[in-house]
Scaffold this motif. Sequence first.
Motif, PDB file in Angstrom:
ATOM      1  N   TRP A 188      -2.357  -3.265 -10.953  1.00 41.72           N
ATOM      2  CA  TRP A 188      -1.184  -2.478 -11.313  1.00 41.72           C
ATOM      3  C   TRP A 188      -0.583  -1.823 -10.067  1.00 41.72           C
ATOM      4  CZ3 TRP A 188      -4.051   0.447 -15.829  1.00 41.72           C
ATOM      5  CH2 TRP A 188      -4.299  -0.452 -16.866  1.00 41.72           C
ATOM      6  N   ALA A 189      -1.468  -1.248  -9.233  1.00 42.56           N
ATOM      7  CA  ALA A 189      -0.980  -0.599  -8.007  1.00 42.56           C
ATOM      8  C   ALA A 189      -0.312  -1.608  -7.080  1.00 42.56           C
ATOM      9  CB  ALA A 189      -2.138   0.095  -7.293  1.00 42.56           C
ATOM     10  N   SER A 190      -0.918  -2.778  -6.960  1.00 43.80           N
ATOM     11  CA  SER A 190      -0.344  -3.820  -6.109  1.00 43.80           C
ATOM     12  C   SER A 190       1.042  -4.228  -6.606  1.00 43.80           C
ATOM     13  CB  SER A 190      -1.283  -5.033  -6.073  1.00 43.80           C
ATOM     14  OG  SER A 190      -0.766  -6.047  -5.254  1.00 43.80           O
ATOM     15  N   GLU A 191       1.200  -4.352  -7.913  1.00 43.57           N
ATOM     16  CA  GLU A 191       2.480  -4.735  -8.495  1.00 43.57           C
ATOM     17  C   GLU A 191       3.560  -3.698  -8.181  1.00 43.57           C
ATOM     18  OE1 GLU A 191       5.160  -7.087 -10.685  1.00 43.57           O
ATOM     19  OE2 GLU A 191       3.127  -7.536  -9.970  1.00 43.57           O
ATOM     20  N   LEU A 192       3.127  -2.442  -8.044  1.00 42.19           N
ATOM     21  CA  LEU A 192       4.074  -1.358  -7.760  1.00 42.19           C
ATOM     22  C   LEU A 192       4.266  -1.114  -6.262  1.00 42.19           C
ATOM     23  CD1 LEU A 192       2.995   1.143 -10.553  1.00 42.19           C
ATOM     24  CD2 LEU A 192       5.101  -0.206 -10.466  1.00 42.19           C
ATOM     25  N   GLY A 193       3.666  -2.000  -5.427  1.00 36.48           N
ATOM     26  CA  GLY A 193       3.910  -1.924  -4.001  1.00 36.48           C
ATOM     27  C   GLY A 193       2.793  -1.376  -3.148  1.00 36.48           C
ATOM     28  N   ALA A 194       1.656  -1.031  -3.749  1.00 34.54           N
ATOM     29  CA  ALA A 194       0.539  -0.515  -2.957  1.00 34.54           C
ATOM     30  C   ALA A 194      -0.058  -1.620  -2.090  1.00 34.54           C
ATOM     31  CB  ALA A 194      -0.536   0.060  -3.877  1.00 34.54           C
ATOM     32  N   LYS A 195      -0.513  -1.246  -0.908  1.00 34.96           N
ATOM     33  CA  LYS A 195      -1.193  -2.178  -0.014  1.00 34.96           C
ATOM     34  C   LYS A 195      -2.676  -1.872  -0.057  1.00 34.96           C
ATOM     35  CE  LYS A 195      -1.045  -4.040   4.694  1.00 34.96           C
ATOM     36  NZ  LYS A 195      -0.381  -3.936   6.027  1.00 34.96           N
ATOM     37  N   ILE A 196      -3.479  -2.860  -0.419  1.00 37.17           N
ATOM     38  CA  ILE A 196      -4.923  -2.676  -0.593  1.00 37.17           C
ATOM     39  C   ILE A 196      -5.656  -3.315   0.578  1.00 37.17           C
ATOM     40  CG2 ILE A 196      -6.900  -3.173  -2.076  1.00 37.17           C
ATOM     41  CD1 ILE A 196      -4.812  -3.330  -4.410  1.00 37.17           C
TER      42      ILE A 196
END
Length: 360
Positions: free
Chosen positions: A56-64
């Motif tokens: 979900w975070a990745s979909e919203l632009g977070a970089k992991i």
Amino acid sequence: HEVNYNGRLLIEGARKVGIRAAPISRNIKDCALTGHCISGCKTDRKQSMLVTYLPWASELGAKILSGTRAESFDVSGRRITAVNAVATDANGKTKPVRIEAGLVVVAAGAVQTPLLFQKNKLGNSSGEIGRNFACHPSLAVFGEHDKDIYAWVGSTLTAQAGDWEDPLKGGYLVEAGMVGPMITSTWIDGGIGREFVEFMENSKKFQAAITLIHDHNVGRVYLDGGRKRIEYDLDDRDFESVREALRGTAQIYFAAGARRVYLPTTRRSTIESADQIDSVINGLTNGKHRYRMTSYHPQGTMRMGADPAKSVVAPDGRCHDLDNVYVPDASLFPSSLLVNPQVTVYTMASYIADQISARG
């Protein structure tokens, strides 16, 4: 269908002796019943971070950044301005990583979170970082039946029983679960030689469960010459709850049809009939290396509280000593929970996220 035979026996036995019991509500979708819950859900039905918050975070632009370990901070006054880390690839090759940060969230759990702060000599004006450690000391109890149980078949934790509403007065929780014959050999003294072989051959006939209690925050996590140290001894006050958990489990097992109960003592100890339960359990005493203890849920070490002299994290999740650093993991719990802490951690993280958003 997700409550396996082992779990159904726990519920059946508990209800016969008047102990509260129910299926466990599990954070899972369409369980495939593979029985690998502890080592990882190979079908991704278990709703862990890997299939929920991280995507979900990745979909919203977070970089992991996977395989990346935070090591130190750049600090200016009461603010962390950057996080310095080391990234390690699949071949073991490392490279430094520096992330400039306006806001820092440290959520490495009740062991690694305090160690990171201690390593950087940061945020500890109260002297409480690493203290107040609790860990849910747990014991496994087996009941031997004449019939086959295969307790490890199907989902791992399926049912619960006990007195979980009164944690300070002998309250306890029993969770039906076994993770395979190999673990059986470590949880209970199976003997040696032929005796051990026979014990393991009978593992398919074992009803199995683990116990949980509310433990007092008597432990400590700290660095000793750069090495991690954890100090924890079971408090005598908590041992009373341990005994009640063992007593309740034995009562449940015999009511469910077991012919023998194996206790998790260092040297083999069994209860051969229901009328022996009280005499055997009352004879147990607290002490080092007497029980095959394990632990699942480390808590405390970054205690939340309103008084900066007695706590590390403020009621909004922000560190008392730092203006832009938040801790939303189980290390902030002021005291130990009796039950599995997953939902409480989720709730506190969501609450703290709201506090961050409200600050702008």
